[in-house]
Design a protein around this motif. Structure first.
Motif, PDB file in Angstrom:
ATOM      1  N   VAL A   1       0.832  -1.196   0.000  1.00 13.16           N
ATOM      2  CA  VAL A   1       0.000   0.000   0.000  1.00 13.16           C
ATOM      3  C   VAL A   1       0.870   1.250   0.000  1.00 13.16           C
ATOM      4  N   THR A   2       1.917   1.249   0.825  1.00 11.48           N
ATOM      5  CA  THR A   2       2.845   2.387   0.839  1.00 11.48           C
ATOM      6  C   THR A   2       3.411   2.632  -0.539  1.00 11.48           C
ATOM      7  N   LEU A   3       3.902   1.578  -1.168  1.00  7.66           N
ATOM      8  CA  LEU A   3       4.519   1.703  -2.484  1.00  7.66           C
ATOM      9  C   LEU A   3       3.512   2.172  -3.525  1.00  7.66           C
ATOM     10  N   VAL A   4       2.305   1.626  -3.480  1.00  2.00           N
ATOM     11  CA  VAL A   4       1.272   2.010  -4.451  1.00  2.00           C
ATOM     12  C   VAL A   4       0.954   3.497  -4.333  1.00  2.00           C
ATOM     13  N   PHE A   5       0.811   4.002  -3.108  1.00  2.00           N
ATOM     14  CA  PHE A   5       0.474   5.417  -2.938  1.00  2.00           C
ATOM     15  C   PHE A   5       1.644   6.316  -3.332  1.00  2.00           C
ATOM     16  N   VAL A   6       2.873   5.897  -3.028  1.00  2.00           N
ATOM     17  CA  VAL A   6       4.037   6.676  -3.466  1.00  2.00           C
ATOM     18  C   VAL A   6       4.086   6.723  -4.991  1.00  2.00           C
ATOM     19  N   ASN A   7       3.871   5.580  -5.633  1.00  3.57           N
ATOM     20  CA  ASN A   7       3.866   5.540  -7.093  1.00  3.57           C
ATOM     21  C   ASN A   7       2.716   6.342  -7.676  1.00  3.57           C
ATOM     22  N   LEU A   8       1.598   6.370  -6.955  1.00  7.59           N
ATOM     23  CA  LEU A   8       0.461   7.173  -7.413  1.00  7.59           C
ATOM     24  C   LEU A   8       0.817   8.659  -7.382  1.00  7.59           C
ATOM     25  N   GLY A   9       1.557   9.074  -6.355  1.00  6.46           N
ATOM     26  CA  GLY A   9       2.035  10.456  -6.310  1.00  6.46           C
ATOM     27  C   GLY A   9       2.979  10.750  -7.449  1.00  6.46           C
ATOM     28  N   ARG A  10       3.836   9.810  -7.766  1.00  3.88           N
ATOM     29  CA  ARG A  10       4.749   9.983  -8.899  1.00  3.88           C
ATOM     30  C   ARG A  10       4.003   9.986 -10.222  1.00  3.88           C
ATOM     31  N   THR A  11       2.872   9.301 -10.264  1.00  9.91           N
ATOM     32  CA  THR A  11       2.061   9.306 -11.477  1.00  9.91           C
ATOM     33  C   THR A  11       1.565  10.713 -11.781  1.00  9.91           C
ATOM     34  N   VAL A  12       1.144  11.422 -10.732  1.00 11.57           N
ATOM     35  CA  VAL A  12       0.702  12.802 -10.906  1.00 11.57           C
ATOM     36  C   VAL A  12       1.885  13.684 -11.303  1.00 11.57           C
ATOM     37  N   ALA A  13       3.049  13.416 -10.721  1.00 11.22           N
ATOM     38  CA  ALA A  13       4.230  14.227 -10.993  1.00 11.22           C
ATOM     39  C   ALA A  13       4.807  13.969 -12.380  1.00 11.22           C
ATOM     40  N   GLY A  14       4.565  12.793 -12.904  1.00 11.10           N
ATOM     41  CA  GLY A  14       5.143  12.472 -14.199  1.00 11.10           C
ATOM     42  C   GLY A  14       6.546  11.895 -14.072  1.00 11.10           C
ATOM     43  N   VAL A  15       7.073  11.432 -15.154  1.00  8.40           N
ATOM     44  CA  VAL A  15       8.415  10.859 -15.177  1.00  8.40           C
ATOM     45  C   VAL A  15       9.242  11.687 -16.156  1.00  8.40           C
ATOM     46  N   ILE A  16      10.136  12.493 -15.609  1.00  9.16           N
ATOM     47  CA  ILE A  16      10.834  13.505 -16.403  1.00  9.16           C
ATOM     48  C   ILE A  16      11.644  12.873 -17.526  1.00  9.16           C
ATOM     49  N   LEU A  17      12.442  11.853 -17.216  1.00 11.23           N
ATOM     50  CA  LEU A  17      13.337  11.283 -18.222  1.00 11.23           C
ATOM     51  C   LEU A  17      12.566  10.619 -19.356  1.00 11.23           C
ATOM     52  N   VAL A  18      11.551   9.843 -19.014  1.00 12.27           N
ATOM     53  CA  VAL A  18      10.800   9.138 -20.054  1.00 12.27           C
ATOM     54  C   VAL A  18      10.035  10.121 -20.933  1.00 12.27           C
ATOM     55  N   GLU A  19       9.412  11.120 -20.326  1.00 18.26           N
ATOM     56  CA  GLU A  19       8.689  12.109 -21.124  1.00 18.26           C
ATOM     57  C   GLU A  19       9.642  12.901 -22.012  1.00 18.26           C
ATOM     58  N   THR A  20      10.852  13.150 -21.528  1.00 16.22           N
ATOM     59  CA  THR A  20      11.828  13.881 -22.339  1.00 16.22           C
ATOM     60  C   THR A  20      12.316  13.031 -23.503  1.00 16.22           C
ATOM     61  N   VAL A  21      12.635  11.776 -23.248  1.00 19.28           N
ATOM     62  CA  VAL A  21      13.136  10.887 -24.308  1.00 19.28           C
ATOM     63  C   VAL A  21      12.100  10.729 -25.419  1.00 19.28           C
TER      64      VAL A  21
END
Length: 354
Positions: free
Chosen positions: A281-301
């Protein structure tokens, strides 16, 4: 059959917490829960304030002059440069810039972008749906895949399938996302040997499509960045789920459930997995926060027009209001999701927070 009678905690309450926590949230007082929740919310507010302060000073350490970058190398007089600095508020003392920034941020005003001449909050709102489409799709896929494979690997630990899944997960998790993205572009976009170029090299759409054709076009552009994110991220969920479930497998309540004649699959699904959920659950919610933040490297590539790509553009200037606003938004998303996970813990296991 005896297995169908609710004579033990394993059957009486379905999936129950291991050890002494045989009850559900009603076993703890609401006063205690409110006190626990207030502490977590207070910690979240302090964290947000720390991010607000850190973001202001951190990005002023970036080398480069925003004014000179925005003039594009054109011959500009010193008077014009001073005028730009006054327009952007860069001529003010640092403490005055800081108090102005904090005061506006606390009211929801994140400033105006230097390069886009638009409110930062408008640029975030514009790019957020694109990021949610990419990272949200990947999040659902890698969370489901990681939890499913992690559960099966733990239940069959030591076997060939467990070793293969764990080895592949560790390998992909250690691969840099930008490197894997570039590799996929070379193989499946440009084409390599007998493999033709099947997918676009970047962007979100080809243009000129409408209706269902537009949906298919976006989905076509979505394939490679989603595969990149799923391949890199699912291993973390798999390993955490596997580890948590292995810790539960020797518990007495599982032995009792098996002794009653319950099928192994039912023991795993109804009892072991629900009680091993806290780390996941901890990991899922942390990843959910990162989902909102986006992934800088992948979006840039992949030149994906989301928050990650916008953050990269802002850093290259540096566009201080935009980079500060995005940094605050990213951090806030993670902090909020972490806080929600903390508030959910006592509902999953009433021992938490005692």
């Amino acid at each position: 059959m005896a297995a169908d009678t609710a004579s033990t905690p394993a059957e009486a309450a379905g999936p129950v917490p291991a050890g002494p926590a045989a009850g559900r949230p009603r076993a703890r007082s609401w006063t205690g829960y409110l006190r626990y929740g207030a502490g977590k919310l207070g910690g979240a507010v302090v964290s947000l304030l720390a991010v607000l302060v850190t973001g202001f000073f951190l990005f002023r350490l970036i080398p480069g002059d925003p004014v000179r970058t925005l003039t594009g190398g054109r011959q500009v007089s010193a008077e014009q440069l001073d005028e730009y600095r006054r327009e952007f508020g860069l001529d003010l003392p640092l403490w005055e810039q800081f108090t102005d920034y904090c005061g506006k941020a606390l009211t929801g005003d994140l400033g105006t972008s230097y390069q886009f001449h638009a409110p930062v909050i408008d640029k975030i709102t514009e790019a957020l749906p694109n990021t949610l489409l990419l990272t949200g799709t990947a999040f659902v896929l890698y969370t489901a895949l990681g939890m499913y494979l992690g559960t099966r690997s733990a239940w069959r630990h030591g076997r060939l399938g467990d070793r293969l899944h764990t080895g592949l997960a560790l390998t992909l998790y250690s691969v840099p996302s930008f490197w894997l993205g570039l590799l996929l572009i070379i193989v499946f976009s440009v084409g390599l040997g007998p493999v033709p170029g099947l997918f676009p090299t970047g962007g979100m759409e080809s243009g000129g499509e409408e209706g269902f054709g537009y949906v298919l076009d976006v989905a076509h552009h979505l394939v490679l960045p989603v595969i990149t994110l799923v391949a890199v991220e699912y291993g973390q969920t798999l390993l955490v789920t596997r580890s948590a479930l292995l810790d539960e497998m020797g518990s007495d309540y599982l032995t009792t459930a098996r002794a009653k004649g319950l099928r192994d699959d039912l023991v795993r699904r109804r009892h072991a997995v629900p009680n091993a959920l806290l780390p996941t659950v901890t990991l899922v919610f942390v990843n959910l926060g990162r989902t909102v933040a986006g992934v800088i490297l992948v979006e840039t590539v992949f030149s994906w027009p989301g928050l990650g790509g916008l953050f990269y553009q802002a850093l290259s200037v540096p566009d201080l209001p935009l980079v500060q606003g995005l940094f605050l938004f990213f951090a806030a998303a993670v902090i909020v999701m972490n806080t929600l996970a903390d508030l959910l813990y006592p509902l999953l296991d009433p021992r938490v927070g005692r």
